[in-house]
Motif scaffolding. Structure first.
Motif, mmCIF file in Angstrom:
data_model
loop_
_atom_site.group_PDB
_atom_site.id
_atom_site.type_symbol
_atom_site.label_atom_id
_atom_site.label_comp_id
_atom_site.label_asym_id
_atom_site.label_seq_id
_atom_site.Cartn_x
_atom_site.Cartn_y
_atom_site.Cartn_z
ATOM 1 N N ASN A 1 0.861 -1.180 0.000
ATOM 2 C CA ASN A 1 0.000 0.000 0.000
ATOM 3 C C ASN A 1 0.909 1.245 0.000
ATOM 4 O OD1 ASN A 1 -1.441 2.256 1.223
ATOM 5 N ND2 ASN A 1 -3.087 0.808 1.629
ATOM 6 N N HIS A 2 0.690 2.118 -0.956
ATOM 7 C CA HIS A 2 1.549 3.303 -1.121
ATOM 8 C C HIS A 2 1.619 4.165 0.156
ATOM 9 C CE1 HIS A 2 3.441 6.556 -3.413
ATOM 10 N NE2 HIS A 2 2.613 7.399 -2.817
ATOM 11 N N ILE A 3 0.493 4.290 0.840
ATOM 12 C CA ILE A 3 0.463 5.135 2.046
ATOM 13 C C ILE A 3 1.292 4.478 3.165
ATOM 14 C CG2 ILE A 3 -1.028 6.381 3.663
ATOM 15 C CD1 ILE A 3 -3.322 5.860 1.633
ATOM 16 N N GLY B 1 0.200 14.380 -1.898
ATOM 17 C CA GLY B 1 -0.608 15.019 -2.931
ATOM 18 C C GLY B 1 -2.021 14.450 -2.984
ATOM 19 N N GLY B 2 -2.166 13.197 -2.586
ATOM 20 C CA GLY B 2 -3.470 12.561 -2.688
ATOM 21 C C GLY B 2 -4.109 12.201 -1.354
ATOM 22 N N HIS B 3 -3.359 12.314 -0.257
ATOM 23 C CA HIS B 3 -3.861 11.797 1.030
ATOM 24 C C HIS B 3 -3.511 12.681 2.211
ATOM 25 C CE1 HIS B 3 -4.423 8.242 -1.338
ATOM 26 N NE2 HIS B 3 -3.198 8.443 -1.781
ATOM 27 N N GLY C 1 -1.499 18.289 0.142
ATOM 28 C CA GLY C 1 -0.619 18.587 -0.997
ATOM 29 C C GLY C 1 -1.397 19.140 -2.183
ATOM 30 N N GLU C 2 -2.595 18.606 -2.358
ATOM 31 C CA GLU C 2 -3.466 19.063 -3.441
ATOM 32 C C GLU C 2 -3.810 20.541 -3.243
ATOM 33 O OE1 GLU C 2 -6.948 16.627 -3.256
ATOM 34 O OE2 GLU C 2 -7.852 17.497 -5.052
ATOM 35 N N ALA C 3 -4.081 20.926 -1.988
ATOM 36 C CA ALA C 3 -4.389 22.327 -1.690
ATOM 37 C C ALA C 3 -3.180 23.203 -2.008
ATOM 38 C CB ALA C 3 -4.795 22.481 -0.221
ATOM 39 N N PHE C 4 -1.990 22.745 -1.632
ATOM 40 C CA PHE C 4 -0.768 23.491 -1.964
ATOM 41 C C PHE C 4 -0.664 23.663 -3.483
ATOM 42 C CE2 PHE C 4 0.862 22.779 2.333
ATOM 43 C CZ PHE C 4 1.725 23.853 2.527
ATOM 44 N N ASP C 5 -0.894 22.570 -4.216
ATOM 45 C CA ASP C 5 -0.740 22.630 -5.681
ATOM 46 C C ASP C 5 -1.760 23.569 -6.323
ATOM 47 O OD1 ASP C 5 1.365 20.839 -5.520
ATOM 48 O OD2 ASP C 5 0.116 19.078 -5.851
ATOM 49 N N LYS C 6 -3.019 23.502 -5.833
ATOM 50 C CA LYS C 6 -4.066 24.341 -6.440
ATOM 51 C C LYS C 6 -3.844 25.823 -6.118
ATOM 52 C CE LYS C 6 -7.655 20.815 -6.727
ATOM 53 N NZ LYS C 6 -8.801 20.208 -6.026
ATOM 54 N N PRO D 1 5.165 21.622 -9.563
ATOM 55 C CA PRO D 1 4.351 21.273 -8.395
ATOM 56 C C PRO D 1 4.398 22.380 -7.357
ATOM 57 C CG PRO D 1 6.455 20.116 -8.309
ATOM 58 C CD PRO D 1 6.491 20.991 -9.529
ATOM 59 N N GLY D 2 3.247 22.673 -6.796
ATOM 60 C CA GLY D 2 3.093 23.886 -6.003
ATOM 61 C C GLY D 2 3.722 23.868 -4.625
ATOM 62 N N GLY D 3 3.702 22.707 -3.974
ATOM 63 C CA GLY D 3 4.188 22.640 -2.590
ATOM 64 C C GLY D 3 5.564 23.254 -2.389
ATOM 65 N N PRO D 4 6.571 22.747 -3.113
ATOM 66 C CA PRO D 4 7.923 23.277 -2.914
ATOM 67 C C PRO D 4 8.016 24.768 -3.237
ATOM 68 C CG PRO D 4 7.968 21.263 -4.230
ATOM 69 C CD PRO D 4 6.535 21.619 -4.047
ATOM 70 N N ILE E 1 5.551 27.110 -2.968
ATOM 71 C CA ILE E 1 4.939 27.900 -1.886
ATOM 72 C C ILE E 1 5.899 27.942 -0.696
ATOM 73 C CG2 ILE E 1 3.079 27.869 -0.144
ATOM 74 C CD1 ILE E 1 1.140 27.421 -2.296
ATOM 75 N N ASP E 2 6.480 26.802 -0.383
ATOM 76 C CA ASP E 2 7.446 26.706 0.715
ATOM 77 C C ASP E 2 8.568 27.750 0.513
ATOM 78 O OD1 ASP E 2 9.053 25.828 2.771
ATOM 79 O OD2 ASP E 2 9.128 23.728 2.145
ATOM 80 N N LYS E 3 9.089 27.793 -0.712
ATOM 81 C CA LYS E 3 10.227 28.669 -1.011
ATOM 82 C C LYS E 3 9.859 30.154 -0.913
ATOM 83 C CE LYS E 3 13.896 29.176 -4.377
ATOM 84 N NZ LYS E 3 13.994 29.246 -5.814
ATOM 85 N N CYS F 1 10.730 11.640 1.548
ATOM 86 C CA CYS F 1 9.382 12.185 1.773
ATOM 87 C C CYS F 1 8.526 12.007 0.531
ATOM 88 C CB CYS F 1 9.446 13.678 2.093
ATOM 89 S SG CYS F 1 9.966 14.030 3.778
ATOM 90 N N THR F 2 9.082 12.362 -0.637
ATOM 91 C CA THR F 2 8.289 12.240 -1.875
ATOM 92 C C THR F 2 8.403 10.809 -2.410
ATOM 93 O OG1 THR F 2 10.167 13.329 -2.871
ATOM 94 C CG2 THR F 2 8.212 14.641 -2.651
ATOM 95 N N ASP F 3 7.626 10.509 -3.449
ATOM 96 C CA ASP F 3 7.512 9.121 -3.911
ATOM 97 C C ASP F 3 8.862 8.500 -4.282
ATOM 98 O OD1 ASP F 3 4.868 9.393 -3.485
ATOM 99 O OD2 ASP F 3 4.284 9.556 -5.597
#
Ligand code: KG4
Ligand code: ZN
Length: 341
Positions: A115-117, A142-144, A168-173, A183-186, A188-190, A305-307
């Motif tokens: 299971n990926h999670i 991004g998905g969970h 993660g989805e919220a960060f990306d949107k 991808p938005g997360g990194p 926004i962080d920066k 942390c990432t995939d």
């Protein structure tokens, strides 16, 4: 008699990274090759499933070869083949699953569907050699978005989860809406590092019951409204301030809820996991708040942390030693739930 080392070849292809790794006894990484498709999907502003599957097919063979080469091993040294079988994009998952099934069959070793999670959570076992359950884990990708009590290996109790968007989805949107791209997360962080996180008050969803669930669609809409309003009034938008204020609103609720979970379960150990676990504000805030309360907080290194496939190899090992392997009929399960087999 000394125990034999278990070397697992792990494969991950659930989204836009094709990865293969060799992991020994669930904790030691001999190789962890990651072929990212970010450059391709950036053009479209997000992951295009069909494109992702095709790219996985193109690179899976060389990625596995490289993982073996870097580990200085051949297929004969491998004790089991592990693969992510869900959750994820069905076409992307299928590439890894079919490849792993054929390989396990050909070299006659057990197949372990992961299971990926659970993989994301297991990244912590690689970086923190002494870590064992029980602990609380916050999975933010991004998905969970889950708060989970991991009672033992393979035993999970979901305490809280998102009712709409993943963190993660919220960060990306939000990143897209303020012109930062994918991808938005990194990103926004920066940019948040140069912004004022008190500049704009974005709402935080709090549920009335005792729930520690999340909702990120409200804060996402609030950012969109803010941008639209400012545009209509011809007011200047300070992207850094919007990013920092949004990030703070998300991080605050993540931290608050995970601390509530610790209290509820009387646990003083937290392991954070998933792509958003690399967020510098989340890391700093967790460390500060946990420090005050004598709670130990652990994060995987940024690469884990990432995939990646190493985390899948780690999760697979704990399945393997508990006698849980998969049938050769294993199929991709795009909406696989945590703890579901
Ligand atoms: O775990 P992951 O690689 O893939 C999934 O399983 O979804 O997570 C990717 C997510 C993306 O939404 C990305 O924007 C987010 O993690 N992310 C971050 C940061 N780095 C990656 N979010 C906030 N801050 C970061 N530094
Ligand atoms: Zn992931």
């Amino acid at each position: 008699m000394e125990k034999k080392d278990i070397k697992i070849l792990a494969i991950e292809s659930s989204c836009d990274e094709t990865s293969a790794a060799v992991v020994v006894n669930g904790r030691e990484v001999l190789s962890n090759i990651i072929a990212s498709q970010i450059d391709i999907h950036t053009k479209f502003g997000g992951v295009v499933p069909e494109v992702a599957s095709r790219k996985h097919i193109e690179v899976i063979v060389p990625v596995v070869e490289e993982a073996l080469n870097e580990a200085n091993l051949t297929l004969e040294d491998i004790d089991a083949v592990a693969v992510t079988y869900g959750p994820g994009l069905v076409g992307a998952l299928l590439v890894g699953v079919q490849y792993a099934k054929a390989l396990a069959y050909a070299i006659d070793v057990p197949l372990i569907g992961v299971n990926h999670i659970e993989g994301h959570i297991s990244a912590n076992f690689i970086d923190h050699k002494e870590l064992e359950p029980p602990f609380i884990t916050l999975v933010v990708s991004g998905g969970h978005t889950y708060i989970v009590y991991m009672e033992d290996f393979g035993k999970f109790e979901i305490l809280g989860q998102t009712r709409d968007d993943a963190a993660g989805e919220a960060f990306d949107k939000v990143a897209r809406s303020i012109g930062l791209g994918y991808p938005g997360g990194p990103k926004i962080d920066k940019v948040s590092k140069n912004g004022n996180d008190d500049a704009i008050k974005f709402p935080k969803a709090n549920f009335h019951d005792n729930s520690i669930d999340f909702s990120f669609s409200g804060v996402k809409s609030a950012v969109l409204n803010y941008i639209n309003n400012a545009n209509m009034k011809n007011e200047e938008i300070i992207v850094e301030d919007v990013a920092a204020s949004f990030q703070k609103a998300v991080v605050e609720v993540l931290v608050e809820n995970v601390l509530k979970a610790c209290k509820k379960k009387k646990v003083d150990k937290i392991a954070i996991a998933g792509g958003v676990a690399s967020n510098s504000c989340l890391r700093a805030t967790m460390e500060k708040e946990c420090g005050k309360r004598g709670i130990k907080v652990l994060f995987p290194s940024l690469k884990l942390c990432t995939d990646n496939a190493a985390m899948i190899g780690s999760a697979a090992y704990f399945e393997y030693i508990n006698g849980r392997t998969s049938e050769i009929t294993l199929n991709a399960v795009p909406n696989l739930k945590l703890g579901q087999r």
